[in-house]
Enzyme design. Structure first.
Site, PDB file in Angstrom:
ATOM      1  N   LYS A  73      50.682  39.038  41.017  1.00 30.15           N
ATOM      2  CA  LYS A  73      49.690  39.081  42.262  1.00 30.15           C
ATOM      3  C   LYS A  73      50.538  38.210  43.260  1.00 30.15           C
ATOM      4  CE  LYS A  73      44.907  38.573  43.416  1.00 30.15           C
ATOM      5  NZ  LYS A  73      43.686  38.264  42.924  1.00 30.15           N
ATOM      6  N   SER A 148      39.822  41.856  43.245  1.00 31.70           N
ATOM      7  CA  SER A 148      40.783  41.882  44.135  1.00 31.70           C
ATOM      8  C   SER A 148      42.327  42.141  43.467  1.00 31.70           C
ATOM      9  CB  SER A 148      40.885  40.492  44.931  1.00 31.70           C
ATOM     10  OG  SER A 148      41.176  39.343  43.966  1.00 31.70           O
ATOM     11  N   SER A 172      37.864  39.540  39.490  1.00 38.50           N
ATOM     12  CA  SER A 172      39.050  40.277  40.095  1.00 38.50           C
ATOM     13  C   SER A 172      39.894  40.616  39.156  1.00 38.50           C
ATOM     14  CB  SER A 172      39.719  39.428  40.964  1.00 38.50           C
ATOM     15  OG  SER A 172      38.900  39.384  42.273  1.00 38.50           O
TER      16      SER A 172
HETATM   17  N1  GLN Z   1      34.943  40.313  43.993  1.00 36.90           N
HETATM   18  C1  GLN Z   1      34.374  39.027  44.140  1.00 36.90           C
HETATM   19  C2  GLN Z   1      34.864  38.560  45.395  1.00 36.90           C
HETATM   20  O1  GLN Z   1      35.062  39.179  46.176  1.00 36.90           O
HETATM   21  C3  GLN Z   1      35.520  38.141  43.081  1.00 36.90           C
HETATM   22  C4  GLN Z   1      37.038  38.304  43.663  1.00 36.90           C
HETATM   23  C5  GLN Z   1      37.904  37.380  42.619  1.00 36.90           C
HETATM   24  O2  GLN Z   1      37.670  37.493  41.573  1.00 36.90           O
HETATM   25  N2  GLN Z   1      39.004  36.903  43.224  1.00 36.90           N
HETATM   26  O3  GLN Z   1      34.747  37.321  45.661  1.00 36.90           O
END
Ligand code: GLN
Length: 477
Positions: A73, A148, A172
């Site tokens: 990532k 994400s 994420s």
């Molecule tokens: N969907 C969650 C957020 O938008 C988690 C994001 C993540 O785990 N980086 O914060």
């Protein structure tokens, strides 16, 4: 052939790392429309593969991941490469150092093939918030892959790599793993070094791995887990050999089913699919218990206060002076800061900086931030108490299968609710694994989440691998 067998074959010279890399590069080319990658390291990957093959031919030593091809990532630093965090504000920033996980992968002869797309600064649940455009779900390109870390999930799901790294702050890795039909682990807080991971919400962030199944995941996790003196929040606790927990049964294991995770809002097909697997675990000798986690309902609210508060502080460093993009209008220092941030950040990141600044501001701190911290502590206590009765919990990973690109983009609250089953593990610092559970009538995958207490990842590997091998999948084909 699974990853362990593949690495063994590479080490015997029966399979060439170079051929594997070439094959993966071809698949990356032919699946470009899914937008999983930000950058492909074809030259470095080929060079590394050739060096691995040469050393094997010469009878020299190679690492535990010899020939294993990995995607990373783009919020994890690799020395001398651009780290964009999928944001215009970091475009052009070249990292002067590598994350600890990258050093570990390189030492063990993994081959890093490229950097993957994701929501800007890891903020999102759909991979629509990237300055490089949305990532698409391999099961239906009109749909999101989750986020994400969606690019890393799609990279694995499309077979462009063996395994990949993403990051977790609130789901994420588990959520995109669930929505793309692969396996993803959120390690306990402190299990994997965060050194070199660009900070979003430091008390919740963990670098987190993806693989096709639990057995492959163990090969990667064995390498990246462990204490790092460069990350003071990484735990000095011995790391077991997770592969030793594969190929076991679940007889006598106590598994809790928290009723709050099966309440209104959960898709009926997902509920049926998960409960069918629970029945199979019961038939295999696991002891299934109904448990309660009543504070879970406050998880999303507490998470979005704490994560945005920490993000507003962590992202203050992007001021146009130190990293990446700078506004060049020469209007003075304060204007330069403001213009740089206005041009560089996308809408969701701006929304979170505003929200985070608000909850930390004088007059609101006690009402929001402090209260959310208290809720977080109570959620942790609730987990501790339930894990004194059961070894693991089983829940769905997401309330629905993959939604359409654009469907929730204008409704942040709807988007935040996609994280309802995942944020609690980050708040509690515990570990949780998404394994493949089945597909709905539209052939869209959904996942099953296993949670265990902090530093009990071995339990996740034992149950997850059992489900992979033995449980029939709900409408899987
Ligand atoms: N969907 C969650 C957020 O938008 C988690 C994001 C993540 O785990 N980086 O914060």
């Amino acid at each position: 052939m699974n990853l362990q067998a593949t690495i063994a074959a590479v080490k015997k010279g029966e399979v060439k790392a170079e051929e594997r890399v070439n094959k993966f590069l071809q698949v990356i080319q032919s699946t470009k429309e899914f937008n999983a990658y930000i950058k492909i390291n074809d030259k470095q990957a080929k060079a590394k593969a050739v060096s691995v093959d040469h050393r094997i031919k010469d009878g020299r030593k190679t690492g535990k991941l010899a020939g294993c091809v990995v995607a990373i990532k783009d919020n994890i630093n690799i020395k001398d490469q651009e780290t964009t965090c999928a944001s215009n504000i970091l475009k052009g920033f070249i990292s002067p150092y590598s994350a600890t996980v990258i050093e570990k992968l390189e030492q063990e002869d993994a081959i890093i093939i490229g950097k993957t797309n994701h929501d800007e600064f890891a903020m999102g649940s759909s991979d629509e918030n990237s300055c490089f455009g949305p990532v698409k779900n391999p099961h239906d390109p009109k749909r999101v892959p989750g986020g994400s870390s969606g690019g890393s999930a799609v990279a694995v799901a499309l077979d462009t790599v063996d395994v990949a790294l993403g990051s977790e702050t609130g789901g994420s890795v588990r959520q995109p793993a669930g929505l793309t039909g692969i396996t993803g682990l959120k390690p306990s807080y402190g299990r994997v070094s965060r050194y070199g991971l660009v900070a979003f919400a430091s008390s919740l962030d963990q670098i987190s791995p993806f693989a096709k199944d639990t057995a492959d995941l163990a090969v990667l996790f064995n390498v990246i887990a462990g204490h790092d003196e460069r990350d003071s929040t990484s735990a000095e606790i011995e790391v077991p050999d997770y592969s030793a927990y594969l190929n076991k049964d679940v007889k006598g294991m106590k598994i809790g089913i928290p009723k709050e995770y099966f309440a209104d809002g959960l898709d009926g097909e997902i509920r049926d699919g998960i409960l069918q697997i629970v029945e199979q675990l019961k038939a295999a000798g696991a002891e299934i218990r109904d448990v309660e986690l009543p504070l879970s309902e406050y998880g999303v609210a507490a998470y979005y206060i704490l994560a945005t508060a920490e993000a507003s502080s962590n992202l203050a460093r992007y001021d146009g002076v130190r990293y990446g993009h700078r506004n060049k209008d020469k209007a003075g220092l304060t204007e330069m800061y403001a213009q740089t941030r206005n041009e560089g950040f996308g809408d969701e990141v701006k929304r979170r900086i505003l929200l985070g600044t608000y909850v930390l501001s004088h007059g609101y701190y006690d009402a929001y931030y402090k209260k959310a911290q208290k809720v977080r502590r109570l959620i942790k206590n609730e987990f501790d108490s339930v894990f004194s009765e059961v070894d693991a919990l089983i829940t769905p990973t997401t309330p629905t299968t993959a939604f359409l690109i654009g469907e929730r983009a204008d409704d942040p609250l709807q988007m935040y609710l996609s994280d309802v089953y995942t944020v609690t593990a980050n708040l509690g610092g515990i570990c949780a694994l998404n394994v493949r559970a089945g597909k709905d009538k539209n052939k869209l995958p959904f996942g099953l989440q296993i949670m265990a207490n902090q530093f009990k990842e071995e339990i996740l590997f034992q149950i997850g691998d059992f489900i992979d091998r033995k449980c029939t999948r709900y409408q899987w084909e």
